[in-house]
Motif scaffolding. Sequence first.
Motif, mmCIF file in Angstrom:
data_model
loop_
_atom_site.group_PDB
_atom_site.id
_atom_site.type_symbol
_atom_site.label_atom_id
_atom_site.label_comp_id
_atom_site.label_asym_id
_atom_site.label_seq_id
_atom_site.Cartn_x
_atom_site.Cartn_y
_atom_site.Cartn_z
ATOM 1 N N SER A 74 47.021 -18.475 -29.342
ATOM 2 C CA SER A 74 47.736 -17.137 -28.732
ATOM 3 C C SER A 74 46.849 -15.987 -28.793
ATOM 4 C CB SER A 74 48.960 -17.013 -29.258
ATOM 5 O OG SER A 74 49.057 -17.115 -30.644
ATOM 6 N N THR A 75 45.512 -15.925 -28.501
ATOM 7 C CA THR A 75 44.630 -14.756 -28.528
ATOM 8 C C THR A 75 44.592 -14.314 -27.052
ATOM 9 O OG1 THR A 75 42.635 -15.851 -28.129
ATOM 10 C CG2 THR A 75 43.279 -15.899 -30.394
ATOM 11 N N ILE A 76 44.166 -13.190 -26.789
ATOM 12 C CA ILE A 76 44.074 -12.325 -25.663
ATOM 13 C C ILE A 76 43.051 -13.194 -24.804
ATOM 14 C CG2 ILE A 76 43.502 -10.334 -24.348
ATOM 15 C CD1 ILE A 76 46.042 -10.062 -25.519
ATOM 16 N N ILE A 77 41.858 -13.536 -25.464
ATOM 17 C CA ILE A 77 40.861 -14.187 -24.431
ATOM 18 C C ILE A 77 41.371 -15.596 -24.077
ATOM 19 C CG2 ILE A 77 38.492 -15.342 -24.873
ATOM 20 C CD1 ILE A 77 38.680 -12.213 -24.544
ATOM 21 N N SER A 78 41.819 -16.287 -25.089
ATOM 22 C CA SER A 78 42.583 -17.677 -24.645
ATOM 23 C C SER A 78 43.477 -17.572 -23.500
ATOM 24 C CB SER A 78 43.088 -18.568 -25.798
ATOM 25 O OG SER A 78 43.994 -18.013 -26.303
ATOM 26 N N ALA A 79 44.540 -16.603 -23.782
ATOM 27 C CA ALA A 79 45.448 -16.326 -22.562
ATOM 28 C C ALA A 79 44.936 -15.944 -21.206
ATOM 29 C CB ALA A 79 46.518 -15.212 -23.020
ATOM 30 N N LEU A 80 43.865 -15.280 -21.347
ATOM 31 C CA LEU A 80 43.096 -14.437 -20.171
ATOM 32 C C LEU A 80 42.795 -16.038 -19.443
ATOM 33 C CD1 LEU A 80 42.657 -12.385 -18.176
ATOM 34 C CD2 LEU A 80 40.636 -11.872 -19.686
#
Length: 94
Positions: A74-80
């Motif tokens: 659940s990091t911004i990069i993995s979510a993006l």
Amino acid sequence: MPEPKGIFDGKTSKAIWGFQHRMAHRLLNVDGKIHPGKYKNRVIKNLGGRLMTITFLNVLAIEETLALPVGYGSTIISALNRVAPRLILTRVAP
């Protein structure tokens, strides 16, 4: 998915155009570009309205991150990467 190269090529351009065309109803511009956000002295009041592509991608990534259990990538990069997988993310060395 092509390997990230850090180069703006035809595949990257096609991915940006495709994303912008699909999300045109939420974006200020469909121009094939992702402009850096210019937020100095600016307040975004209506996240439900039309946004810059970079801002809209950030909103999508935050929503995706908040919807996942803690520790589930659940990091911004993995979510993006889950929200817009065709937009290849690369990290540019400082």
